[in-house]
Write an enzyme that holds these catalytic residues in place. Sequence first.
Site, PDB file in Angstrom:
ATOM      1  CG  ASP A 125      -0.173  -0.059   2.548  1.00 45.43           C
ATOM      2  OD1 ASP A 125       1.075  -0.121   2.523  1.00 45.43           O
ATOM      3  OD2 ASP A 125      -0.826  -0.053   3.603  1.00 45.43           O
ATOM      4  CG  ASN A 126       4.410   1.551   1.728  1.00 42.33           C
ATOM      5  OD1 ASN A 126       5.609   1.657   1.547  1.00 42.33           O
ATOM      6  ND2 ASN A 126       3.869   0.514   2.360  1.00 42.33           N
ATOM      7  CG  PHE A 127       5.109   4.536  -4.690  1.00 41.71           C
ATOM      8  CD1 PHE A 127       5.804   4.098  -5.793  1.00 41.71           C
ATOM      9  CD2 PHE A 127       3.759   4.800  -4.834  1.00 41.71           C
ATOM     10  CE1 PHE A 127       5.189   3.927  -7.025  1.00 41.71           C
ATOM     11  CE2 PHE A 127       3.116   4.637  -6.045  1.00 41.71           C
ATOM     12  CZ  PHE A 127       3.844   4.202  -7.145  1.00 41.71           C
ATOM     13  CB  THR A 129       6.889  -1.536   0.605  1.00 40.18           C
ATOM     14  OG1 THR A 129       6.738  -1.102   1.963  1.00 40.18           O
ATOM     15  CG2 THR A 129       7.108  -3.031   0.588  1.00 40.18           C
ATOM     16  CB  CYS A 166      13.487  -0.964 -12.762  1.00 41.36           C
ATOM     17  SG  CYS A 166      14.254   0.622 -12.311  1.00 41.36           S
ATOM     18  CB  CYS A 169      13.005   3.271 -15.661  1.00 41.89           C
ATOM     19  SG  CYS A 169      14.688   2.625 -15.638  1.00 41.89           S
ATOM     20  CB  CYS A 181      -8.287   2.019  -0.529  1.00 42.15           C
ATOM     21  SG  CYS A 181      -7.725   1.003  -1.906  1.00 42.15           S
TER      22      CYS A 181
END
Length: 339
Positions: A125-127, A129, A166, A169, A181
Amino acid sequence: MNERYSRQVLFPGIGKEGQAKISSKHVLIIGAGALGSGSAEVLTRAGVGKLTIVDRDYVEASNLQRQQLYTEEDVAEKLPKAAAAEKRLKAINSDVKIISIIGDATPELLEDLVVGVDVMLDATDNFETRMAMNDVSQKYKIPWIYGACVGSYGMSFSMIPGKTPCLNCLLRTIPLQGMTCDTGGIISPTVQMVIAHQTAEALKMLVEDWESVRTSFVSFDLWRNQYTSMKMSKAKFPGCLSCGDERTYPFLDHENMTKTTVLCGRDTVQIRPSIKGELSLDRLAGQLNSLGYTVKGNPYLLSVEMGKERMVIFQDGRALIHGTKDLTHAKSIYQRILG
């Protein structure tokens, strides 16, 4: 061949040889929410040999609308999602080895877990990770499949180290969604559509049909009847620090992770995001107001009442979570609101 998989074996893209490969492979899923629980069920029913699921959260009533593995009993018991998922998946297919890990998918944990993994699925739920997953993928040459959804909008992209761009990129090319959400809502069909894209790509990788793996970036809006597929070959950036010529895997560096600090003498945690950028405070205020939060603000910050806690959000993404000294809890609130 097990009768359980007979219809799957009849499919020419898999067959007996492909089914044997699927049954020998190991998939790692990060996140056991909507995308993670759905993808885990699909792959368990498909007969993957080993499935590892990582999630830090527990089952809540608001999950039941779209997170298909969980029940009201899980909510009443406040079961961790990973544990509840493991219990249900083992009941679905006892042939599959299910490993559940209740915890945060830190870079250190990811590097420990990827040994022997064939494919990774993004269901987080997060960038922060996601970027760590991206660097682990590139460092250990493990393909992974990005997926995200909010409202009626979803997206997916398959990343193969050495062949495709990736995620680092892509961030130079595609303005990825910043809503979650909790701020933009979600309808279940959107989740199912992303799951279909991710698991189809995973099966292609597991049977080693690399020619059939989709190399375009897919996005769609089910409510507005829009579907887009963009070729991404030119998005690969030679100077990328994650997959380029002189890679350093910056998102595995502890210094580049979201910073959490308890402010001296106060029940307040300060959070600094790992990815820099400016927020649209007006747009965020509108989203949060529509969800029933009490929001006050000025050109420099927003103050959001959240029950016993209050979150102050600055334009650069920095935030103060008042009313707690728990770093993990504060980080969870931050990522729930800002992604």
